[in-house]
Design an enzyme around this catalytic site. Sequence first.
Site, PDB file in Angstrom:
ATOM      1  CE  LYS A 107      -8.382 -33.684  43.297  1.00 37.23           C
ATOM      2  NZ  LYS A 107      -7.718 -34.947  43.709  1.00 37.23           N
TER       3      LYS A 107
HETATM    4  C1  LIG Z   1      -6.792 -35.608  42.866  1.00 36.93           C
HETATM    5  C2  LIG Z   1      -5.917 -36.579  43.556  1.00 36.93           C
HETATM    6  C3  LIG Z   1      -4.683 -36.995  43.006  1.00 36.93           C
HETATM    7  C4  LIG Z   1      -4.203 -36.543  41.640  1.00 36.93           C
HETATM    8  O1  LIG Z   1      -3.811 -35.210  41.616  1.00 36.93           O
HETATM    9  P1  LIG Z   1      -3.581 -34.449  40.235  1.00 36.93           P
HETATM   10  O2  LIG Z   1      -3.237 -33.074  40.608  1.00 36.93           O
HETATM   11  O3  LIG Z   1      -4.904 -34.535  39.486  1.00 36.93           O
HETATM   12  O4  LIG Z   1      -2.505 -35.164  39.493  1.00 36.93           O
HETATM   13  C5  LIG Z   1      -3.883 -37.855  43.747  1.00 36.93           C
HETATM   14  N1  LIG Z   1      -4.282 -38.325  44.945  1.00 36.93           N
HETATM   15  C6  LIG Z   1      -5.466 -37.979  45.495  1.00 36.93           C
HETATM   16  C7  LIG Z   1      -5.841 -38.550  46.805  1.00 36.93           C
HETATM   17  C8  LIG Z   1      -6.328 -37.089  44.836  1.00 36.93           C
HETATM   18  O5  LIG Z   1      -7.497 -36.757  45.395  1.00 36.93           O
END
Ligand SMILES: *Cc1c(COP(=O)(O)O)cnc(C)c1O
Length: 429
Positions: A107
């Site tokens: 993210k």
């Molecule tokens: C947010 C997150 C996800 C999921 O991602 P999306 O884009 O919401 O499907 C998967 N793995 C980790 C470690 C995350 O922080």
Amino acid sequence: MKYYSLNHHAPKVSFQEAVIQGLASDKGLYFPETISALPQSFFDNIENFSNEEIAFEAIKQFVGAAIPENKLKEIIADTLCFDFPVVEVEIGIYSLELFHGPTMAFKDVGARFMSRCLAYFNKDKKDSKNTVLVATSGDTGGAVASGFLGVDGVEVIILYPSGKVSDIQEKQLTTLGQNIKALEVDGVFDDCQDMVKKAFLDESLKHKNLTSANSINIARWLPQMFYFFFAYKELKKQNKELVFSCPSGNFGNICAGIMAKKLGLPLLHFVASTNVNDTVPRFLASGFYDPKPSKATISNAMDVGNPSNFIRIQEMYHNDLVHFKKDFSSYTFTDEETTEAMKTIYKTNGYIAEPHGAVGYLGLKRELHNYPNAIGVFLETAHPIKFLDVVEPTLNVKLEIPAQIESVIDKEKVSTKIKTYEELKAFLG
Ligand SMILES: *Cc1c(COP(=O)(O)O)cnc(C)c1O
């Protein structure tokens, strides 16, 4: 470039307005009015472009005139200040490591890009601030805190459920100070999320210019396309078709991958791998979208019962389920299957996967039966240290603490405890 609301009852807006608002006034997600494929020569020569150049080509049509090209290039350079290695863990199976950023989860890219766009839009507004209000079950909070730290004109307020995030995650969102404030909510993630939603609808908070920093925001969602281009660039020389598996929660990441394909990136197939929160796998099996309340799992960043970006994916396929299923599969896995996969990956390859990556690996393995000649890539979305309470006992290993984590671990936590929406309102002022 204009964006329309997927609820179709709000005016079209520019990139700038869509980023500032987050969600349209009719509560729909924003979606770009046009999507133009990049020229074939770009893909033919992609190995000659730097990551920054690739990212610029991929995103520029979506930003349009909202940010001048040289400024957009600066924002991209600042966003992509780390590596995205593609690591072979088995013959024909690769881990795309998205966790080398400041908070060690994927993210970081979206949060850094969005914060810098907002800062640019705010540059001339000396007396009005934007307030980013975000609920987190763990990873989003840290990435948003780090991404927005010190950004002028933006105050960030993070709500997290007391006692429900890991120690490292809590430190990442409570120790930075400056323009970042953490609210520790006496409740669960859904309570945090409900309060945030209520605040967005609250007319008496209009003056706070609230916006979200979840993947519903286009500036957090769209930059996630970059990963797929980077992996393609790395693997292109093998001259094989590519299948991608994304561990999916809100489906922002995989939705960005599909957007990359729309831009012409030659990707064969997508797999959305989920934990037992299986709304999308059930939808593909039955054709009936039936969201359920989320269940807690060891891959907790994917504990989502009603994935917010799925509607964007459906839009890209014009709700044509037959065409959609040609490009897209979705499989669900239990915590037991996940820990078994972590052990298998470690035993056969010495590679340490955390639970989200392991779910991605499982979905990929299943899908590759249909494409025996393809190369498979699973997204490793977080560093194992972020889930050390699962990784260490499952694999019987001791993880080394990386520098990014070391730097927050001894800092003092600063948070304000709240329980009710009224307390949130009083805090916002
Ligand atoms: C947010 C997150 C996800 C999921 O991602 P999306 O884009 O919401 O499907 C998967 N793995 C980790 C470690 C995350 O922080």
